[in-house]
Design a protein around this motif. Structure first.
Motif, PDB file in Angstrom:
ATOM      1  N   ARG A 184     -11.669-163.329  51.682  1.00 33.11           N
ATOM      2  CA  ARG A 184     -10.778-162.264  51.251  1.00 33.11           C
ATOM      3  C   ARG A 184     -11.561-160.963  51.090  1.00 33.11           C
ATOM      4  O   ARG A 184     -12.588-160.936  50.423  1.00 33.11           O
ATOM      5  CB  ARG A 184     -10.142-162.643  49.924  1.00 33.11           C
ATOM      6  N   PRO A 185     -11.088-159.851  51.685  1.00 35.27           N
ATOM      7  CA  PRO A 185     -11.797-158.582  51.546  1.00 35.27           C
ATOM      8  C   PRO A 185     -11.669-158.052  50.131  1.00 35.27           C
ATOM      9  O   PRO A 185     -10.732-158.396  49.409  1.00 35.27           O
ATOM     10  CB  PRO A 185     -11.080-157.667  52.547  1.00 35.27           C
ATOM     11  N   PRO A 186     -12.615-157.206  49.679  1.00 34.26           N
ATOM     12  CA  PRO A 186     -12.525-156.667  48.321  1.00 34.26           C
ATOM     13  C   PRO A 186     -11.226-155.898  48.096  1.00 34.26           C
ATOM     14  O   PRO A 186     -10.760-155.175  48.971  1.00 34.26           O
ATOM     15  CB  PRO A 186     -13.739-155.735  48.232  1.00 34.26           C
ATOM     16  N   GLY A 241     -15.345-149.867  41.035  1.00 37.66           N
ATOM     17  CA  GLY A 241     -14.929-151.074  40.335  1.00 37.66           C
ATOM     18  C   GLY A 241     -13.449-151.166  40.051  1.00 37.66           C
ATOM     19  O   GLY A 241     -12.985-152.174  39.525  1.00 37.66           O
ATOM     20  N   GLN A 242     -12.685-150.140  40.405  1.00 39.70           N
ATOM     21  CA  GLN A 242     -11.253-150.129  40.120  1.00 39.70           C
ATOM     22  C   GLN A 242     -10.452-150.654  41.315  1.00 39.70           C
ATOM     23  O   GLN A 242     -10.871-150.521  42.462  1.00 39.70           O
ATOM     24  CB  GLN A 242     -10.791-148.720  39.767  1.00 39.70           C
ATOM     25  N   ARG A 243      -9.307-151.242  41.025  1.00 36.94           N
ATOM     26  CA  ARG A 243      -8.458-151.797  42.066  1.00 36.94           C
ATOM     27  C   ARG A 243      -7.913-150.680  42.954  1.00 36.94           C
ATOM     28  O   ARG A 243      -7.433-149.664  42.473  1.00 36.94           O
ATOM     29  CB  ARG A 243      -7.300-152.564  41.425  1.00 36.94           C
ATOM     30  N   ILE A 244      -8.014-150.858  44.272  1.00 38.72           N
ATOM     31  CA  ILE A 244      -7.512-149.853  45.209  1.00 38.72           C
ATOM     32  C   ILE A 244      -6.344-150.370  46.035  1.00 38.72           C
ATOM     33  O   ILE A 244      -5.697-149.596  46.742  1.00 38.72           O
ATOM     34  CB  ILE A 244      -8.623-149.365  46.161  1.00 38.72           C
ATOM     35  N   SER A 245      -6.053-151.661  45.986  1.00 41.61           N
ATOM     36  CA  SER A 245      -4.929-152.202  46.750  1.00 41.61           C
ATOM     37  C   SER A 245      -4.313-153.371  45.998  1.00 41.61           C
ATOM     38  O   SER A 245      -5.008-154.125  45.323  1.00 41.61           O
ATOM     39  CB  SER A 245      -5.358-152.650  48.148  1.00 41.61           C
ATOM     40  N   ARG A 265     -15.344-158.227  38.563  1.00 42.61           N
ATOM     41  CA  ARG A 265     -13.973-157.767  38.777  1.00 42.61           C
ATOM     42  C   ARG A 265     -12.980-158.901  38.503  1.00 42.61           C
ATOM     43  O   ARG A 265     -11.906-158.676  37.928  1.00 42.61           O
ATOM     44  CB  ARG A 265     -13.830-157.266  40.207  1.00 42.61           C
ATOM     45  N   ILE A 266     -13.331-160.133  38.877  1.00 49.58           N
ATOM     46  CA  ILE A 266     -12.468-161.287  38.634  1.00 49.58           C
ATOM     47  C   ILE A 266     -12.299-161.528  37.133  1.00 49.58           C
ATOM     48  O   ILE A 266     -11.193-161.776  36.648  1.00 49.58           O
ATOM     49  CB  ILE A 266     -13.027-162.541  39.328  1.00 49.58           C
ATOM     50  N   LEU A 267     -13.396-161.453  36.381  1.00 50.59           N
ATOM     51  CA  LEU A 267     -13.300-161.642  34.936  1.00 50.59           C
ATOM     52  C   LEU A 267     -12.427-160.565  34.298  1.00 50.59           C
ATOM     53  O   LEU A 267     -11.619-160.849  33.404  1.00 50.59           O
ATOM     54  CB  LEU A 267     -14.701-161.623  34.313  1.00 50.59           C
ATOM     55  N   SER A 306     -21.903-160.119  45.144  1.00 56.04           N
ATOM     56  CA  SER A 306     -21.341-161.264  44.420  1.00 56.04           C
ATOM     57  C   SER A 306     -21.126-160.937  42.956  1.00 56.04           C
ATOM     58  O   SER A 306     -20.102-161.299  42.362  1.00 56.04           O
ATOM     59  CB  SER A 306     -22.266-162.480  44.560  1.00 56.04           C
ATOM     60  N   ALA A 307     -22.080-160.228  42.371  1.00 54.76           N
ATOM     61  CA  ALA A 307     -21.950-159.840  40.967  1.00 54.76           C
ATOM     62  C   ALA A 307     -20.758-158.912  40.781  1.00 54.76           C
ATOM     63  O   ALA A 307     -19.984-159.046  39.823  1.00 54.76           O
ATOM     64  CB  ALA A 307     -23.231-159.146  40.502  1.00 54.76           C
TER      65      ALA A 307
END
Length: 510
Positions: free
Chosen positions: A29-31, A37-41, A429-431, A423-424
């Protein structure tokens, strides 16, 4: 800092313990976030409506066949859940959860349901606000806990189903386009149209062959509940659809829909790992200088460089060290790191009475939940050192999967090293998507590359703590399986930390 020593872990309610750890896999899955660090999509959301036996399920199955880059999980009236956008790494794996969003029933409603006298085809039988809230979270790339409905008890079960990580979400059901709050969340709305006589014939065939019901009973239920629901709620909702798909002979329509979804996914793709690996190439005018970030600039906490630590690193960096020595000193270093990182957990004053009846005021751990999350597979090399002082979960524990608990959870994020930081970056971002506060994340790692992605990581997430045993200066670019100079388009770009520790997980596990 003074040594806090070994501490007693906070007690977790055993009812929240999972049967096994949850491992998140991206499947390429692409970022879904930018360099800040903020959501763009958002996830791409498709709503598919149509009455029962109209073949709406067949339509989404054909979408998966024609567009195999979609990795689906299914809830019949709920979530079709897509993780992957890379066809060569995707696996179709339907997961049937039932009509998840039926409301909790009263005793009177349960009696009607068991007597087959409850109208499950009316919009009021569906918990639309809960459905919209769960779908909104998934669309915003957050975790959600989907209710599970039991057809045996005709009641919603107590334990929900955890979902996270969708690139594509498809909702499918007769009322999928009925509620305006749901429609506002869809990026694409489909209505599967089918002749009513054909739908009734399919229903009779299914219920007689698969459920052992009589034709008279089928017709009574159809005329009493199914046909009125279709006329009053389902059919009128087709005016909200972007595309009306025939229930059969729909290959052309499905192909067009898949082309549209692929194009939208491509528009939302994002990649910046090469910029993280060598940020000086994009910030330095010459593109050659190695940035000399100080530890204060990077806000790193480095283990005191004692002679013992230098001796441990000498053994770990040597390619002639025995595997037995390597494993022993990896575990030793992991223990030192975790115990040093305990200083960032919250402690509050506590007065105890000593064996000679004197009062002593010290400190006690005040964090409600503490857990460790490993970035597989190299993060596993720190697990033994983590378990010694704390003895809690690894990978993805329940106190992270449940958002109300995640907000009060302190997480030790474990990885062997921060090189490119990709990876970090994703793990943090997942947490955050699960509700963990950034100031509650303590990243523990053996090595950090000063010239790698840690500077980008710190700019994006300034509130997390990074605890490391050492800092190396250089990230060296290389290629495996060929290189551009050899005319091999299959070559893969990699970056190596120098002097580094090599492939720690391979040395530890193999």
């Amino acid at each position: 800092m003074p040594d806090e020593g070994r501490i007693s872990p906070p007690k977790l309610d055993t009812t929240f313990q999972p049967a096994k750890n949850t491992v998140l896999v991206s499947h390429g899955r692409p970022p879904w976030y930018g360099e800040n660090g903020q959501r763009i999509s958002d996830a791409f959301v498709v709503g598919i409506a149509g009455t029962k036996r109209c073949n709406s399920s067949y339509v989404w199955q054909q979408l998966n066949t024609v567009c195999p880059g979609l990795f689906f999980f299914l809830s019949r009236f709920g979530i079709l859940f897509g993780l992957s956008t890379q066809a060569d790494r995707a696996v179709a794996k339907p997961m049937f959860l039932g009509k998840s969003f039926y409301k909790r029933h009263t005793d009177e409603e349960l009696a009607l349901a068991h007597a087959s006298a409850f109208d499950f085809d009316h919009p009021d039988s569906i918990d639309m606000p809960l459905f919209a809230a769960c779908l909104s979270d998934l669309k915003a790339c957050k975790q959600s806990n989907i209710p599970v409905y039991s057809f045996v008890t005709h009641q919603r079960e107590d334990e929900p189903k955890y979902l996270y990580g969708a690139a594509i979400i498809i909702t499918e059901g007769i009322m999928a386009l009925q509620d305006p709050a749901l429609r506002d969340l869809y990026d694409l709305k489909l209505f599967v149209q089918c002749d009513t006589d054909l739908m009734l014939a399919r229903r009779i065939k299914r219920d007689v062959e698969e459920r052992g019901r009589s034709v008279s009973g089928i017709l009574e239920q159809y005329l009493r509940y199914v046909k009125p629901a279709y006329d009053n709620f389902v059919l009128p909702s087709q005016r909200y659809a972007d595309i009306i798909v025939p229930g059969s002979n729909n290959t052309v329509a499905i192909d067009l829909i898949c082309t549209h979804i692929r194009r939208k996914l491509q528009e939302r793709s994002n990649s910046f790992r090469h910029k993280m690996a060598t940020p000086h190439m994009y910030t330095s005018p010459s593109g050659r200088s190695i940035p000399h970030y100080s530890l204060e600039d990077l806000n790193l906490t480095v283990l005191p460089q004692t002679r013992q630590l230098q001796g441990i690193f000498t053994i770990l960096r040597s390619n002639t060290s025995s595997r037995q020595d390597f494993i022993f000193f990896v575990d030793r270093l992991a223990t030192l790191l975790i115990e040093f990182a305990l200083q960032y957990l919250p402690f509050s004053p506590r007065t105890v009475i000593t064996p000679i009846e004197a009062a002593f005021t010290g400190k006690a751990l005040s964090a409600k939940y503490v857990c460790g999350v490993s970035i597989l597979r190299s993060g596993g090399t720190l697990e033994r050192g983590f378990k010694r002082p704390l003895m809690l979960h690894v990978m993805l524990p329940v106190c992270v999967r449940k958002r109300h608990m995640a907000e009060e959870t302190w997480v030790f994020l474990l990885d062997a090293q921060i090189g490119t930081g990709a990876s970090a970056f994703m793990a943090i971002r997942i947490l955050l998507d699960h509700g963990v506060k950034p100031q509650h994340i303590i990243f523990v790692t053996f090595l950090v590359a000063r010239g790698g992605g840690v500077s980008v990581l710190r700019r994006a997430f300034p509130d997390i703590k990074i605890v490391t045993a050492g800092v190396d200066d250089v990230m060296q670019e290389g290629w495996i399986d060929g290189s551009p100079g050899e005319g091999n388009p299959q070559g893969r770009q990699v970056w190596t930390m120098l002097p580094g520790l090599g492939k720690i997980a391979d040395r530890y596990y193999l």
